[in-house]
Design an enzyme around this catalytic site. Structure first.
Site, short mmCIF file in Angstrom:
data_model
loop_
_atom_site.label_atom_id
_atom_site.label_comp_id
_atom_site.label_asym_id
_atom_site.label_seq_id
_atom_site.Cartn_x
_atom_site.Cartn_y
_atom_site.Cartn_z
N ARG A 45 33.81 54.41 26.96
CA ARG A 45 33.00 54.72 25.77
C ARG A 45 31.89 53.68 25.61
O ARG A 45 31.10 53.76 24.70
CB ARG A 45 33.88 54.70 24.52
CG ARG A 45 34.85 55.85 24.48
CD ARG A 45 35.18 56.23 23.04
NE ARG A 45 36.14 57.32 23.06
CZ ARG A 45 37.45 57.13 23.11
NH1 ARG A 45 37.94 55.90 23.10
NH2 ARG A 45 38.29 58.14 23.14
N LYS A 205 58.88 47.04 34.48
CA LYS A 205 58.65 46.41 35.80
C LYS A 205 59.96 46.28 36.58
O LYS A 205 60.01 46.51 37.78
CB LYS A 205 58.00 45.04 35.59
CG LYS A 205 56.61 45.14 34.95
CD LYS A 205 56.11 43.79 34.46
CE LYS A 205 54.71 43.88 33.87
NZ LYS A 205 54.31 42.65 33.17
N GLY A 302 46.28 39.00 33.20
CA GLY A 302 44.89 38.51 33.18
C GLY A 302 43.99 39.41 34.01
O GLY A 302 44.46 40.16 34.87
N1 HSE Z 1 51.51 42.22 29.04
C1 HSE Z 1 51.80 42.01 30.41
C2 HSE Z 1 52.33 40.59 30.56
C3 HSE Z 1 50.55 42.18 31.22
O1 HSE Z 1 52.19 39.80 29.63
O2 HSE Z 1 52.89 40.27 31.60
C4 HSE Z 1 50.80 42.33 32.66
O3 HSE Z 1 51.63 43.39 32.97
#
Ligand code: HSE
Length: 436
Positions: A45, A205, A302
């Protein structure tokens, strides 16, 4: 050869990092991939942001469907996040015969089984290295580098925000909320920061890592999930006195009874390398039967670290575009027809050691009552700390480390201890792992 045309969905933190690194390192990336890769179409956007990043030749749209439906786009790079619109877009991109790269761990953990089946039917690739541990190529290591091994266990610090918060609490005695705000400002945190502090991001994860380690379908609902929001400065300090650091760990282990798949705060001996992984850094330790212990370390969040993984996936996909789909690395490391439905153990069946902290009345016989309850369940005490009562207080903190015990037994013992008149409030318990 014709250049590869990328359709980029999103110019948030990771999208900006990806555009920046693709442009800055274009020459090196082309030398590796064997073809030019350029961002042809961007869904954003913020047209001004695209121009400021140097995407001057890219077509822009504020409608992501334009990108996934565009016949000129070879590969869709999804950096929106979320698991609803992102899923619909990816499914459409796959149906349109496009390869997909994503940093979206929620999407893969929740819907990966369906997405991979669709991609395999269509002969396209879905790459998701950036979804786990930011810039660390741990999926590549597990899926390819360790393919000779039976994976015994893996344990990882896989949420940068959580590790940043625990580290600041340990090293600078800072306030939880204040550190979280800083992590958000630095672009580490999820759009909904409860995903970081309640362990959901780490569970996404861990679910992915566990499936890749053991060749099972993704089983997010079976991942036991506990965050760091109840960890106090006292627990961090007491753990330190006993020789441990508290880390938020994701752990998958193969046992005779099934797979342990769990995310929770954990006391780890300070002598372990992973106990000394601090700040936004992530690390995953993998124990293979042939290789022994291996450790993967790097920035877990990051803009450019995550872009590093996104672009590595783009290069991998470009290299494999012309390969026979049967000769590509399988999405979950094992051939899709060879995945097994090994049971994930309920947390009550998992065995760990425990750290227990409780406030008790400072009078004779209290400790005897507590140790009797533990002894009746075969729970043996490994270490013990008792603090002097604070001025004008009659209650004292006692801290125990137990030996390994089935969690169900520990729950029963804690329930009974909390019933004792001499015990004030709840017993704090944190699991302990030696990682040996
Ligand atoms: N929010 C996630 C972290 C970003 O702090 O690891 C990366 O997956």
């Amino acid at each position: 050869m014709e250049p590869v045309r990328v359709g980029l969905l999103g110019l948030g933190t990771v999208g900006q990092g990806t555009a920046t690194v693709l442009l800055r390192n274009a020459e090196e990336i082309t030398r590796r991939a064997g073809r030019d890769i350029y961002v042809d179409f961007v869904a954003t956007r913020d047209a001004a942001k695209a121009k400021a990043l140097g995407l001057t030749a890219a077509r822009l749209t504020d409608n992501a469907w334009d990108v996934v439906d565009d016949p000129a786009v070879d590969m869709v790079v999804e950096l929106f996040g979320g698991d609803t619109l992102a899923k619909e877009l990816l499914v459409k991109a796959i149906a349109n015969g496009k390869h997909v790269v994503t940093a979206n761990k929620a999407l893969i953990a929740l819907h990966g089984n369906e997405i991979f089946a669709a991609a395999e039917a269509k002969g396209v690739m879905v790459a998701f290295e950036a979804g786990v541990a930011g810039g660390i190529p741990v999926i590549k290591a597990l899926r390819e580098g360790l393919s000779a091994n039976r994976i015994e266990w893996l344990a990882g610090i896989i949420n940068g925000t959580g590790n940043f918060i625990l580290t600041e609490m340990l090293q600078k005695s800072r306030d939880f909320a204040d550190v979280l705000a800083e992590a958000q400002a630095l672009g580490y945190a999820e759009a909904d920061p409860t995903f970081d502090v309640e362990g959901i991001d780490a569970a996404h994860k861990l679910t992915i890592l566990s499936s890749i380690a053991y060749g099972t379908p993704l089983q997010f609902k079976q991942t036991y999930t506990e965050g760091i929001s109840r960890i106090t400065a006292e627990d961090v300090a007491y753990a330190g006195e006993l020789g441990y650091n508290i880390k938020h760990l994701g752990l998958a282990r193969r046992t005779a009874k099934g797979i342990e798949q769990r995310v929770h705060p954990t006391l780890i001996p300070q002598r372990c390398l992973i106990a000394n992984v601090h700040g936004v850094m992530n690390a995953v330790q993998v124990q293979g039967d042939a290789v022994g212990p291996t450790l993967y370390y790097g920035p877990g969040a990051g803009a450019e670290p995550t872009a590093s993984a996104v672009i590595a996936d783009i290069v991998d996909v470009v290299r494999a575009m012309t390969a026979d789909p049967n000769n590509r690395v399988p999405h979950l490391a094992f051939q899709p027809s060879k995945l097994t439905n090994t049971q994930v153990l309920p947390i009550e069946e998992v065995e760990t050691a425990f750290y227990l902290r409780m406030k008790v009345a400072d009078r004779p016989g209290v400790l005897a009552d507590i140790t009797r309850i533990l002894g009746e369940r075969d729970i043996s005490i490994e270490a013990f700390l008792q603090k002097e009562p604070a001025k004008d207080e009659s209650d004292v903190d006692i801290i125990m480390l137990t030996q390994r015990v089935r969690e169900g037994n520990m729950n029963e013992a804690i329930g009974q201890i909390e019933q004792l008149a001499a015990v004030a409030g709840e017993v704090t318990r944190i699991r302990v792992e030696a990682l040996a």
